[in-house]
Design an enzyme around this catalytic site. Structure first.
Site, short mmCIF file in Angstrom:
data_model
loop_
_atom_site.label_atom_id
_atom_site.label_comp_id
_atom_site.label_asym_id
_atom_site.label_seq_id
_atom_site.Cartn_x
_atom_site.Cartn_y
_atom_site.Cartn_z
NE ARG A 85 -5.40 -6.24 21.05
CZ ARG A 85 -5.17 -4.94 21.02
NH1 ARG A 85 -5.82 -4.12 21.80
NH2 ARG A 85 -4.28 -4.44 20.18
NE ARG A 270 11.65 -16.61 -2.89
CZ ARG A 270 11.33 -16.19 -4.11
NH1 ARG A 270 10.30 -16.74 -4.74
NH2 ARG A 270 12.00 -15.21 -4.67
CD GLU A 366 -5.08 0.09 26.73
OE1 GLU A 366 -4.88 -0.31 27.88
OE2 GLU A 366 -6.04 -0.28 26.03
N GLY A 367 -0.12 3.67 27.28
CA GLY A 367 1.23 3.88 27.80
C GLY A 367 2.23 3.58 26.71
NE ARG A 384 5.35 5.47 39.13
CZ ARG A 384 4.91 5.86 37.92
NH1 ARG A 384 5.73 6.35 37.02
NH2 ARG A 384 3.64 5.78 37.62
C1 LIG Z 1 -4.77 3.72 17.37
C2 LIG Z 1 -4.87 4.44 18.66
C3 LIG Z 1 -5.96 4.18 19.51
C4 LIG Z 1 -6.08 4.87 20.72
N1 LIG Z 1 -7.18 4.62 21.52
C5 LIG Z 1 -7.36 5.36 22.63
C6 LIG Z 1 -8.57 5.21 23.42
O1 LIG Z 1 -9.43 4.35 23.13
N2 LIG Z 1 -8.74 6.02 24.49
C7 LIG Z 1 -7.82 6.97 24.85
O2 LIG Z 1 -8.06 7.68 25.83
N3 LIG Z 1 -6.68 7.13 24.13
C8 LIG Z 1 -6.43 6.36 23.04
N4 LIG Z 1 -5.29 6.54 22.28
C9 LIG Z 1 -4.35 7.59 22.65
C10 LIG Z 1 -3.07 7.06 23.28
O3 LIG Z 1 -3.34 6.50 24.54
C11 LIG Z 1 -2.05 8.20 23.35
O4 LIG Z 1 -1.69 8.50 22.00
C12 LIG Z 1 -0.82 7.85 24.18
O5 LIG Z 1 -1.16 7.85 25.55
C13 LIG Z 1 0.36 8.79 23.97
O6 LIG Z 1 -0.04 10.11 24.01
P1 LIG Z 1 0.38 11.12 22.83
O7 LIG Z 1 0.12 10.44 21.54
O8 LIG Z 1 -0.29 12.42 23.10
O9 LIG Z 1 1.94 11.28 22.96
P2 LIG Z 1 2.73 12.22 24.00
O10 LIG Z 1 2.29 11.94 25.38
O11 LIG Z 1 2.68 13.63 23.53
O12 LIG Z 1 4.21 11.67 23.81
C14 LIG Z 1 4.97 11.96 22.64
C15 LIG Z 1 6.31 11.23 22.74
O13 LIG Z 1 7.02 11.67 23.92
C16 LIG Z 1 7.30 10.55 24.74
N5 LIG Z 1 7.15 10.94 26.14
C17 LIG Z 1 6.11 11.60 26.71
N6 LIG Z 1 6.33 11.78 28.01
C18 LIG Z 1 7.53 11.19 28.30
C19 LIG Z 1 8.30 11.01 29.49
N7 LIG Z 1 7.88 11.46 30.67
N8 LIG Z 1 9.47 10.36 29.39
C20 LIG Z 1 9.92 9.88 28.20
N9 LIG Z 1 9.22 10.01 27.04
C21 LIG Z 1 8.06 10.65 27.10
C22 LIG Z 1 6.29 9.48 24.36
O14 LIG Z 1 6.75 8.18 24.68
C23 LIG Z 1 6.15 9.71 22.87
O15 LIG Z 1 7.20 9.07 22.21
C24 LIG Z 1 -5.12 5.83 21.09
C25 LIG Z 1 -4.01 6.07 20.25
C26 LIG Z 1 -3.88 5.39 19.07
C27 LIG Z 1 -2.71 5.67 18.18
#
Ligand SMILES: Cc1cc2nc3c(=O)[nH]c(=O)nc-3n(C[C@H](O)[C@H](O)[C@H](O)COP(=O)(O)OP(=O)(O)OC[C@H]3O[C@@H](n4cnc5c(N)ncnc54)[C@H](O)[C@@H]3O)c2cc1C
Length: 394
Positions: A85, A270, A366-367, A384
């Protein structure tokens, strides 16, 4: 008025994808997972059925199906294994659907058609080591050359199917001083000079899928590979996420359903203290929560599908569906693990651990859940308008 009944064609599709998952994905899911094996035979099967291009019009090699059908495919495939998926989400939801909306006719013929036919896999490259939720913090650059072409440099990380994709939709800054308005979108083709990829090892879950990194060292990219106008990359990425998140939400239904079905079967078999554990109210509490979350998640997914089928923008509704369905899937997997006791903790005795590990990622990508909560609160507070002004309907 939303009509929730499936058409005959949708019911037939559901039966077909369900059978595909039962026959081709589930029998090898534990082994693929344990060996971290990306099963290309399953991907080829999905491509052969046309599912990798199911919502792309036949003119561009797709099946031309509606969004309820896409949701059906995502749910049934994830019931098998979320790894596949995930492919549907990045290849179709995030990449191909963006090309369909923003690509030129020539770009659709060159890039979209082979993607829809499943001949070339496609990835979506937004995230960087220091830019996840905060997309505008990206540092990848696309420097325009005197002949109109670009040179792309930067590092993308956590990119689904990066090492297998022939086409990568990459976001980079054409104007690094303009924040999100300085981002542009490009299709990078495997084989371009200076473009390399590698897999990320030691992930918590999604072991049967590929997640990787993209390195760009001064990659020469022709102007014909830019999607949309310069500076429109952020808008393209957000539109793509409306489709990607939809497939993630729909897929989560498959995890909830699998966890519910396994839990019901186990709870009726079970016995403790002289009766089936299904007779204990604490166990019933967990099962009841799964039922409610499955139904509410499905309603949110179908609401979003209904809006999409009418060509209406649904950022708000997709965000609700993605947030609720992915949290529900993780909760269902956690509760299913609890219901299965020590068998839930074993790779050999139940598949629940795999659903549990795989359900963790969609709460991040994806957010993140926090980003979706922020979006919903800001919309409710009037800070917004998630679906934009009426003239921005997609
Ligand atoms: C298995 C996997 C597959 C992925 N595939 C893709 C892909 O195909 N393409 C792609 O581009 N990316 C991909 N990603 C990346 C993913 O989209 C990002 O990890 C995600 O957007 C979060 O970014 P970050 O991990 O840098 O966390 P950060 O943005 O650094 O956030 C860290 C923490 O702070 C919180 N936070 C951040 N900003 C705020 C705010 N304003 N208010 C409150 N809380 C906040 C977040 O919720 C999180 O808990 C993938 C990630 C994973 C784990």
């Amino acid at each position: 008025m939303i009509d929730l009944s499936l058409t005959d064609a949708q019911l037939a599709l559901q039966k077909k994808v369900c059978a595909f998952a039962d026959e081709h994905i589930l029998p090898v899911a534990a082994a693929n997972d344990a060996h971290h094996h990306v099963d290309e035979k399953i991907i080829a099967g999905m491509a052969r059925e046309g599912w990798l291009g199911c919502t792309i019009p036949p003119t561009y090699g797709g099946l031309g199906l509606d969004y309820v059908s896409l949701a059906i495919i995502a749910e049934e495939i994830e019931r098998g294994d979320a790894a596949f998926r995930t492919l549907l989400s990045v290849h179709l939801g995030l990449n191909s659907m963006a090309l369909l909306k923003f690509g030129t006719e020539a770009q659709k013929q060159k890039f979209l058609k082979p993607q829809a036919q499943g001949q070339t896999l496609a990835a979506f490259c937004l995230t960087e080591p220091d830019a996840g939720s905060d997309v505008a913090a990206m540092t990848s650059t696309a420097a325009r050359q005197p002949d109109g072409s670009y040179r792309l440099s930067g590092h993308k990380r956590w990119i689904g199917y990066a090492t297998m994709a022939g086409h990568l939709l990459v976001f980079a800054k054409t104007d690094p001083r303009a924040g999100h308005r300085g981002i542009s979108a490009f299709v990078l083709e495997r084989g371009m000079a200076g473009l390399t990829t590698r897999d990320i090892p030691h992930k918590l879950g999604l072991w049967a899928s590929s997640t990787g990194e993209v390195f760009m060292e001064n990659v020469p990219v022709p102007a014909e590979n830019r999607i949309g106008a310069e500076g429109h990359g952020f808008k393209i990425a957000m539109h793509a996420l409306d489709n990607g998140r939809f497939t993630v939400a729909a897929g989560a239904l498959g995890t909830i359903r699998a966890c519910l079905e396994h839990s019901v079967a186990y709870a009726r078999q079970r016995k403790t203290f002289g009766q089936e554990i299904g007779r204990h109210q604490f166990v019933q509490d967990m099962i009841a929560k799964m039922v409610l979350n499955l139904e509410t998640s499905r309603l949110l997914v179908l609401q979003a599908a209904w809006l999409k089928n009418q060509g209406r923008r649904d950022t708000r509704e997709v965000s609700l569906a993605k947030w609720h369905a992915t949290e529900s899937a993780f909760s269902a997997a956690n509760d299913a693990l609890q219901i299965h006791g020590n068998k839930g903790f074993s790779h050999d005795e139940s598949p629940i651990g795999r659903y549990f590990r795989n359900a963790r990622a969609p709460i991040i990508y994806e957010g993140t859940t926090q980003i979706h909560k922020m979006m919903q609160a800001e919309h409710a507070l009037g800070y917004r308008a998630l679906n934009g002004p009426p003239e921005m309907v997609s």
